[in-house]
Design a protein around this motif. Structure first.
Motif, PDB file in Angstrom:
ATOM      1  N   SER A  73       0.819  -1.214   0.000  1.00 29.81           N
ATOM      2  CA  SER A  73       0.000   0.000   0.000  1.00 29.81           C
ATOM      3  C   SER A  73       0.850   1.259   0.000  1.00 29.81           C
ATOM      4  CB  SER A  73      -0.930   0.008   1.214  1.00 29.81           C
ATOM      5  OG  SER A  73      -0.175   0.008   2.422  1.00 29.81           O
ATOM      6  N   ARG A  74       2.169   1.082   0.112  1.00 25.70           N
ATOM      7  CA  ARG A  74       3.133   2.192   0.091  1.00 25.70           C
ATOM      8  C   ARG A  74       4.485   1.624  -0.311  1.00 25.70           C
ATOM      9  NH1 ARG A  74       5.602   3.306   5.949  1.00 25.70           N
ATOM     10  NH2 ARG A  74       7.441   3.078   4.642  1.00 25.70           N
ATOM     11  N   ASP A  75       5.433   2.472  -0.617  1.00 26.02           N
ATOM     12  CA  ASP A  75       6.772   2.004  -0.955  1.00 26.02           C
ATOM     13  C   ASP A  75       7.419   1.382   0.283  1.00 26.02           C
ATOM     14  OD1 ASP A  75       6.442   2.960  -3.501  1.00 26.02           O
ATOM     15  OD2 ASP A  75       7.560   4.816  -3.182  1.00 26.02           O
ATOM     16  N   ILE A  76       8.042   0.218   0.081  1.00 24.79           N
ATOM     17  CA  ILE A  76       8.731  -0.468   1.169  1.00 24.79           C
ATOM     18  C   ILE A  76      10.214  -0.547   0.816  1.00 24.79           C
ATOM     19  CG2 ILE A  76       8.857  -2.568   2.556  1.00 24.79           C
ATOM     20  CD1 ILE A  76       5.991  -3.196   1.757  1.00 24.79           C
ATOM     21  N   PRO A  77      11.077   0.167   1.530  1.00 21.33           N
ATOM     22  CA  PRO A  77      12.510   0.160   1.201  1.00 21.33           C
ATOM     23  C   PRO A  77      13.160  -1.196   1.453  1.00 21.33           C
ATOM     24  CG  PRO A  77      11.924   2.031   2.615  1.00 21.33           C
ATOM     25  CD  PRO A  77      10.761   1.081   2.627  1.00 21.33           C
ATOM     26  N   PHE A  78      14.316  -1.387   0.855  1.00 22.21           N
ATOM     27  CA  PHE A  78      15.114  -2.593   1.062  1.00 22.21           C
ATOM     28  C   PHE A  78      15.432  -2.747   2.542  1.00 22.21           C
ATOM     29  CE2 PHE A  78      19.493  -4.106   1.739  1.00 22.21           C
ATOM     30  CZ  PHE A  78      19.383  -5.397   1.259  1.00 22.21           C
ATOM     31  N   GLY A  79      15.223  -3.970   3.063  1.00 21.94           N
ATOM     32  CA  GLY A  79      15.546  -4.263   4.450  1.00 21.94           C
ATOM     33  C   GLY A  79      14.481  -3.867   5.458  1.00 21.94           C
ATOM     34  N   GLN A  80      13.416  -3.175   5.003  1.00 24.66           N
ATOM     35  CA  GLN A  80      12.373  -2.710   5.919  1.00 24.66           C
ATOM     36  C   GLN A  80      11.517  -3.878   6.405  1.00 24.66           C
ATOM     37  OE1 GLN A  80      11.991   0.560   6.705  1.00 24.66           O
ATOM     38  NE2 GLN A  80      10.236   0.268   8.058  1.00 24.66           N
ATOM     39  N   PRO A  81      11.188  -3.953   7.718  1.00 26.84           N
ATOM     40  CA  PRO A  81      10.271  -4.991   8.200  1.00 26.84           C
ATOM     41  C   PRO A  81       8.899  -4.840   7.532  1.00 26.84           C
ATOM     42  CG  PRO A  81      11.429  -3.955  10.033  1.00 26.84           C
ATOM     43  CD  PRO A  81      11.728  -3.131   8.823  1.00 26.84           C
ATOM     44  N   ILE A  82       8.273  -5.961   7.177  1.00 21.99           N
ATOM     45  CA  ILE A  82       6.954  -5.956   6.563  1.00 21.99           C
ATOM     46  C   ILE A  82       5.906  -5.860   7.669  1.00 21.99           C
ATOM     47  CG2 ILE A  82       5.376  -7.155   5.018  1.00 21.99           C
ATOM     48  CD1 ILE A  82       7.950  -6.293   3.673  1.00 21.99           C
TER      49      ILE A  82
END
Length: 267
Positions: free
Chosen positions: A49-58
């Protein structure tokens, strides 16, 4: 009008009337039949639903669901939040690469529960990540960002023997200092740039860093043609480009008298 003509006309009218009746009946029959449209089966799939950066917890607030045709669902989709998100207090999954808003969440894009996600996971088979010491001058003023492709130039030597040579071309940048998010385009002054190289190239870079100064040149994304480049020496840059005098001609003397100029040979 004779009897034969009358009979022919009557028969013709009968045939025409019968044809019209049959045609009308056929049209009404076809119109009355319901049109059967096969409904395509849809299932719900999870997307960002939004941009999720590399390494970011889901996390749950980063996700939503959309309907997707069941016969064209790619492998590895998630349709159930329970299979993607951790149980209460559990370690989360993380993004193995940057995920854009609206993009399908696939198994290959996220880690296992609690799995550490590092820059190594962006490397291909038999590839290495190696850091290069840089400065504002040698890293294109800080405009090198993860995901860019660069050429690496070695400057080495002293005095007129100083020379520059391109030792590698079309090298992918995978990190700038501690940042590896390819979605970021914010320039910053870096001290190290991490590049994706082969084992042989890593040895070349290790020697080159000891031999001289390494500089990066940004490449156009559409420029994929490489070729051997000859090294350039300082003496090549400082060479005298003035016209070479013609030694076969005798020397001359220019004499100026007011506004008059004469040239005579000096024998």
């Amino acid at each position: 009008m004779n009897m034969m003509s009358v009979m022919t006309a009557i028969v013709g009218l009968g045939i025409a009337g019968g044809s019209a009746y049959l045609a009308r009946d056929f049209v009404e029959t076809q119109t009355a039949q319901p049109v059967v449209v096969e409904e395509q089966q849809l299932i719900e799939v999870i997307v960002a639903s939004r941009d999720i950066p590399f390494g970011q917890p889901i996390e749950a607030h980063m996700l939503t669901t959309i309907e997707w045709p069941a016969n064209s669902v790619p492998e590895g989709i998630y349709s159930d939040y329970a299979s993607l998100l951790p149980q209460d207090g559990g370690e989360p999954r993380r993004a193995r690469r940057a995920i854009s808003q609206g993009e399908l969440i696939l198994a290959g894009k996220v880690s296992d529960y609690g799995e550490k996600v590092t820059i190594v996971q962006t490397l291909g088979p038999n590839r290495r990540a190696m850091a290069i010491r840089v400065s504002a001058e040698t890293a294109v003023g800080g405009f090198v960002t993860p995901g860019d492709y660069v050429d690496i130039v070695l400057t080495q030597g002293r005095g007129t023997d100083l020379r520059a040579v391109t030792i590698m071309q079309n090298i992918r940048v995978i990190g700038v200092d501690q940042r590896s998010d390819e979605q970021s385009d914010t320039p910053e002054i870096a001290r190290t740039v991490t590049v994706d190289v082969s084992p042989e190239q890593s040895q070349t870079l290790a020697l080159a860093q000891q031999a001289g100064r390494l500089s990066l040149t940004l490449r156009n994304f559409n420029d994929s043609e490489d070729g051997p480049l000859q090294s350039t020496r300082l003496s090549d840059v400082l060479q005298d480009l003035s016209p070479v005098p013609d030694l076969d001609r005798p020397p001359t003397i220019v004499i100026r008298r007011g506004t008059q100029v004469t040239v005579q040979e000096n024998n």
